[in-house]
Design a protein around this motif. Structure first.
Motif, PDB file in Angstrom:
ATOM      1  N   SER A 149       0.832  -1.207   0.000  1.00 47.86           N
ATOM      2  CA  SER A 149       0.000   0.000   0.000  1.00 47.86           C
ATOM      3  C   SER A 149       0.866   1.256   0.000  1.00 47.86           C
ATOM      4  O   SER A 149       0.571   2.233  -0.697  1.00 47.86           O
ATOM      5  CB  SER A 149      -0.929   0.006   1.216  1.00 47.86           C
ATOM      6  OG  SER A 149      -1.838  -1.073   1.162  1.00 47.86           O
ATOM      7  N   VAL A 150       1.939   1.235   0.795  1.00 46.91           N
ATOM      8  CA  VAL A 150       2.851   2.375   0.840  1.00 46.91           C
ATOM      9  C   VAL A 150       3.516   2.571  -0.519  1.00 46.91           C
ATOM     10  O   VAL A 150       3.660   3.704  -1.013  1.00 46.91           O
ATOM     11  CB  VAL A 150       3.924   2.180   1.932  1.00 46.91           C
ATOM     12  CG1 VAL A 150       5.010   3.250   1.837  1.00 46.91           C
ATOM     13  CG2 VAL A 150       3.279   2.219   3.312  1.00 46.91           C
ATOM     14  N   LEU A 151       3.913   1.457  -1.153  1.00 51.28           N
ATOM     15  CA  LEU A 151       4.538   1.538  -2.481  1.00 51.28           C
ATOM     16  C   LEU A 151       3.573   2.144  -3.488  1.00 51.28           C
ATOM     17  O   LEU A 151       3.923   3.083  -4.216  1.00 51.28           O
ATOM     18  CB  LEU A 151       4.971   0.145  -2.929  1.00 51.28           C
ATOM     19  CG  LEU A 151       5.617   0.052  -4.320  1.00 51.28           C
ATOM     20  CD1 LEU A 151       6.883   0.891  -4.382  1.00 51.28           C
ATOM     21  CD2 LEU A 151       5.922  -1.405  -4.663  1.00 51.28           C
ATOM     22  N   TRP A 152       2.338   1.639  -3.526  1.00 52.90           N
ATOM     23  CA  TRP A 152       1.351   2.159  -4.469  1.00 52.90           C
ATOM     24  C   TRP A 152       0.950   3.594  -4.148  1.00 52.90           C
ATOM     25  O   TRP A 152       0.632   4.371  -5.042  1.00 52.90           O
ATOM     26  CB  TRP A 152       0.115   1.263  -4.492  1.00 52.90           C
ATOM     27  CG  TRP A 152       0.293   0.026  -5.312  1.00 52.90           C
ATOM     28  CD1 TRP A 152       0.478  -1.252  -4.860  1.00 52.90           C
ATOM     29  CD2 TRP A 152       0.339  -0.053  -6.733  1.00 52.90           C
ATOM     30  NE1 TRP A 152       0.635  -2.117  -5.910  1.00 52.90           N
ATOM     31  CE2 TRP A 152       0.544  -1.406  -7.077  1.00 52.90           C
ATOM     32  CE3 TRP A 152       0.219   0.888  -7.751  1.00 52.90           C
ATOM     33  CZ2 TRP A 152       0.642  -1.828  -8.391  1.00 52.90           C
ATOM     34  CZ3 TRP A 152       0.314   0.457  -9.074  1.00 52.90           C
ATOM     35  CH2 TRP A 152       0.524  -0.887  -9.377  1.00 52.90           C
ATOM     36  N   SER A 153       0.972   3.943  -2.862  1.00 49.44           N
ATOM     37  CA  SER A 153       0.583   5.307  -2.478  1.00 49.44           C
ATOM     38  C   SER A 153       1.553   6.345  -3.020  1.00 49.44           C
ATOM     39  O   SER A 153       1.228   7.531  -3.088  1.00 49.44           O
ATOM     40  CB  SER A 153       0.523   5.433  -0.944  1.00 49.44           C
ATOM     41  OG  SER A 153       1.813   5.483  -0.384  1.00 49.44           O
ATOM     42  N   GLY A 154       2.755   5.899  -3.392  1.00 47.78           N
ATOM     43  CA  GLY A 154       3.733   6.842  -3.907  1.00 47.78           C
ATOM     44  C   GLY A 154       3.732   7.005  -5.404  1.00 47.78           C
ATOM     45  O   GLY A 154       4.133   8.052  -5.911  1.00 47.78           O
ATOM     46  N   LEU A 155       3.256   6.008  -6.139  1.00 50.90           N
ATOM     47  CA  LEU A 155       3.424   6.020  -7.593  1.00 50.90           C
ATOM     48  C   LEU A 155       2.701   7.180  -8.279  1.00 50.90           C
ATOM     49  O   LEU A 155       3.321   8.000  -8.959  1.00 50.90           O
ATOM     50  CB  LEU A 155       2.979   4.681  -8.178  1.00 50.90           C
ATOM     51  CG  LEU A 155       3.850   3.487  -7.790  1.00 50.90           C
ATOM     52  CD1 LEU A 155       3.332   2.214  -8.426  1.00 50.90           C
ATOM     53  CD2 LEU A 155       5.299   3.730  -8.206  1.00 50.90           C
ATOM     54  N   SER A 210       8.567   5.094  -0.850  1.00 49.15           N
ATOM     55  CA  SER A 210       8.339   4.069  -1.875  1.00 49.15           C
ATOM     56  C   SER A 210       9.561   3.164  -2.022  1.00 49.15           C
ATOM     57  O   SER A 210       9.422   1.947  -2.160  1.00 49.15           O
ATOM     58  CB  SER A 210       8.018   4.740  -3.221  1.00 49.15           C
ATOM     59  OG  SER A 210       6.793   5.436  -3.149  1.00 49.15           O
ATOM     60  N   ALA A 211      10.753   3.762  -1.979  1.00 51.61           N
ATOM     61  CA  ALA A 211      11.982   2.972  -2.101  1.00 51.61           C
ATOM     62  C   ALA A 211      12.137   2.030  -0.911  1.00 51.61           C
ATOM     63  O   ALA A 211      12.521   0.865  -1.072  1.00 51.61           O
ATOM     64  CB  ALA A 211      13.186   3.908  -2.206  1.00 51.61           C
ATOM     65  N   ALA A 212      11.818   2.516   0.283  1.00 54.01           N
ATOM     66  CA  ALA A 212      11.922   1.685   1.485  1.00 54.01           C
ATOM     67  C   ALA A 212      10.925   0.526   1.430  1.00 54.01           C
ATOM     68  O   ALA A 212      11.260  -0.614   1.770  1.00 54.01           O
ATOM     69  CB  ALA A 212      11.674   2.533   2.729  1.00 54.01           C
ATOM     70  N   ALA A 213       9.695   0.826   0.980  1.00 53.97           N
ATOM     71  CA  ALA A 213       8.681  -0.221   0.873  1.00 53.97           C
ATOM     72  C   ALA A 213       9.085  -1.264  -0.168  1.00 53.97           C
ATOM     73  O   ALA A 213       8.940  -2.472   0.051  1.00 53.97           O
ATOM     74  CB  ALA A 213       7.326   0.405   0.510  1.00 53.97           C
ATOM     75  N   TYR A 214       9.606  -0.797  -1.299  1.00 56.08           N
ATOM     76  CA  TYR A 214      10.038  -1.722  -2.359  1.00 56.08           C
ATOM     77  C   TYR A 214      11.190  -2.605  -1.865  1.00 56.08           C
ATOM     78  O   TYR A 214      11.216  -3.810  -2.122  1.00 56.08           O
ATOM     79  CB  TYR A 214      10.479  -0.920  -3.584  1.00 56.08           C
ATOM     80  CG  TYR A 214      10.974  -1.779  -4.717  1.00 56.08           C
ATOM     81  CD1 TYR A 214      10.078  -2.463  -5.540  1.00 56.08           C
ATOM     82  CD2 TYR A 214      12.339  -1.900  -4.972  1.00 56.08           C
ATOM     83  CE1 TYR A 214      10.526  -3.258  -6.576  1.00 56.08           C
ATOM     84  CE2 TYR A 214      12.796  -2.693  -6.010  1.00 56.08           C
ATOM     85  CZ  TYR A 214      11.875  -3.371  -6.808  1.00 56.08           C
ATOM     86  OH  TYR A 214      12.334  -4.157  -7.846  1.00 56.08           O
ATOM     87  N   LYS A 215      12.128  -2.000  -1.141  1.00 58.94           N
ATOM     88  CA  LYS A 215      13.268  -2.754  -0.613  1.00 58.94           C
ATOM     89  C   LYS A 215      12.805  -3.840   0.353  1.00 58.94           C
ATOM     90  O   LYS A 215      13.304  -4.977   0.312  1.00 58.94           O
ATOM     91  CB  LYS A 215      14.236  -1.800   0.087  1.00 58.94           C
ATOM     92  CG  LYS A 215      15.493  -2.487   0.617  1.00 58.94           C
ATOM     93  CD  LYS A 215      16.445  -1.491   1.249  1.00 58.94           C
ATOM     94  CE  LYS A 215      17.694  -2.197   1.780  1.00 58.94           C
ATOM     95  NZ  LYS A 215      18.640  -1.237   2.405  1.00 58.94           N
ATOM     96  N   MET A 216      11.839  -3.507   1.211  1.00 54.73           N
ATOM     97  CA  MET A 216      11.331  -4.489   2.168  1.00 54.73           C
ATOM     98  C   MET A 216      10.597  -5.620   1.450  1.00 54.73           C
ATOM     99  O   MET A 216      10.719  -6.793   1.836  1.00 54.73           O
ATOM    100  CB  MET A 216      10.405  -3.809   3.177  1.00 54.73           C
ATOM    101  CG  MET A 216      11.121  -2.900   4.156  1.00 54.73           C
ATOM    102  SD  MET A 216      12.423  -3.728   5.103  1.00 54.73           S
ATOM    103  CE  MET A 216      11.482  -4.976   5.977  1.00 54.73           C
ATOM    104  N   LEU A 217       9.846  -5.283   0.414  1.00 53.18           N
ATOM    105  CA  LEU A 217       9.121  -6.315  -0.338  1.00 53.18           C
ATOM    106  C   LEU A 217      10.080  -7.250  -1.064  1.00 53.18           C
ATOM    107  O   LEU A 217       9.799  -8.437  -1.236  1.00 53.18           O
ATOM    108  CB  LEU A 217       8.169  -5.658  -1.340  1.00 53.18           C
ATOM    109  CG  LEU A 217       6.925  -4.993  -0.744  1.00 53.18           C
ATOM    110  CD1 LEU A 217       6.222  -4.132  -1.791  1.00 53.18           C
ATOM    111  CD2 LEU A 217       5.955  -6.051  -0.208  1.00 53.18           C
ATOM    112  N   ARG A 218      11.218  -6.720  -1.503  1.00 54.15           N
ATOM    113  CA  ARG A 218      12.185  -7.518  -2.241  1.00 54.15           C
ATOM    114  C   ARG A 218      13.178  -8.247  -1.332  1.00 54.15           C
ATOM    115  O   ARG A 218      13.893  -9.140  -1.782  1.00 54.15           O
ATOM    116  CB  ARG A 218      12.977  -6.602  -3.188  1.00 54.15           C
ATOM    117  CG  ARG A 218      12.139  -5.951  -4.269  1.00 54.15           C
ATOM    118  CD  ARG A 218      11.832  -6.887  -5.394  1.00 54.15           C
ATOM    119  NE  ARG A 218      13.037  -7.245  -6.132  1.00 54.15           N
ATOM    120  CZ  ARG A 218      13.068  -8.100  -7.152  1.00 54.15           C
ATOM    121  NH1 ARG A 218      11.961  -8.699  -7.530  1.00 54.15           N
ATOM    122  NH2 ARG A 218      14.206  -8.364  -7.760  1.00 54.15           N
TER     123      ARG A 218
END
Length: 233
Positions: free
Chosen positions: A141-147, A218-226
């Protein structure tokens, strides 16, 4: 998972995605709108003392009155100051009427931000209760909230550099149903205090900070997901 639970979970994700960037934007807006040091520095840059005919001490006093009015701590904008050697009322009727509209816009925006905090809290509780993998849902949700906001903020910053006055005018036409915002810089103190250069600077700062913080989130959320450190579905 039951269908109704799945629906609640989807709505919760959506609330987090929508309100997170809005709350961030309103918080940055609040910081600059009620930052007296920012105003005083722009007064120096834009030579506002000369354009208004007011000393810096009076400018600071009037600005604090304006900020308190927008916070709904003052009932009116009745204030006097020495202007070009004459003690007089600072704001005319048209300026005061316009600031009524501005105040209502601010109060509605910050009321919506309070609602956003509440909805996000409810959404987080629902995600933790219903999701099989709450952290992954939150990071997504955090990742999508940034796009979308990132794209929007970047485009807006570019447009402001191309023709700020054009889009500043569009903003007023959208949010105000009258022409009270069209003030005369030769006569009216309000627009002399905050000329176009002021709005260019504050808008650039607000959207630059918004863009930067959204990128970090968004970068932090993406890093955690990966990273593989959270449980997969």
């Amino acid at each position: 998972m039951k269908k109704e639970n799945r629906t609640v979970l989807q709505i919760s994700r959506l609330l987090l995605t929508v309100f997170l960037p809005f709350i961030l934007l309103m918080t940055i807006l609040q910081f600059y709108t009620f930052n007296i040091d920012f105003y005083l520095s722009t007064y120096e840059k834009n030579n506002v003392q000369e354009s208004t005919g007011m000393g810096m001490r009076d400018l600071e006093r009037v600005t604090i009155k304006l900020m308190d009015y927008l916070k709904d701590r003052e009932e009116n904008l009745d204030i006097q100051a020495t202007i070009r050697g004459e003690m007089r009322e600072v704001f005319g009727e048209r300026e005061k009427l316009h600031m009524i509209d501005v105040k209502q816009l601010f109060l509605k925006a910050f009321a919506l931000r309070k609602l956003g905090f509440l909805l996000i809290a409810i959404a987080l509780m629902a995600i933790y209760r219903l999701s099989n993998d709450p952290l992954r849902d939150i990071y997504k949700s955090v990742l999508w909230s940034g796009l979308v906001p990132l794209i929007f903020a970047l485009i807006l910053l570019i447009l402001m550099q191309i023709d700020f006055n054009k889009y500043f005018t569009h903003f007023h036409e959208i949010f105000f149903d009258n022409d009270l915002w069209l003030l005369d810089p030769e006569k009216e103190v309000l627009i002399q205090m905050v000329p176009l250069e002021f709005f260019i600077e504050i808008s650039t700062k607000i959207f630059s900070w918004f863009l930067g913080i959204q990128l970090v989130l968004s970068a932090a959320a993406y890093k955690m997901l990966r990273s593989g450190k959270i449980k997969s579905y």
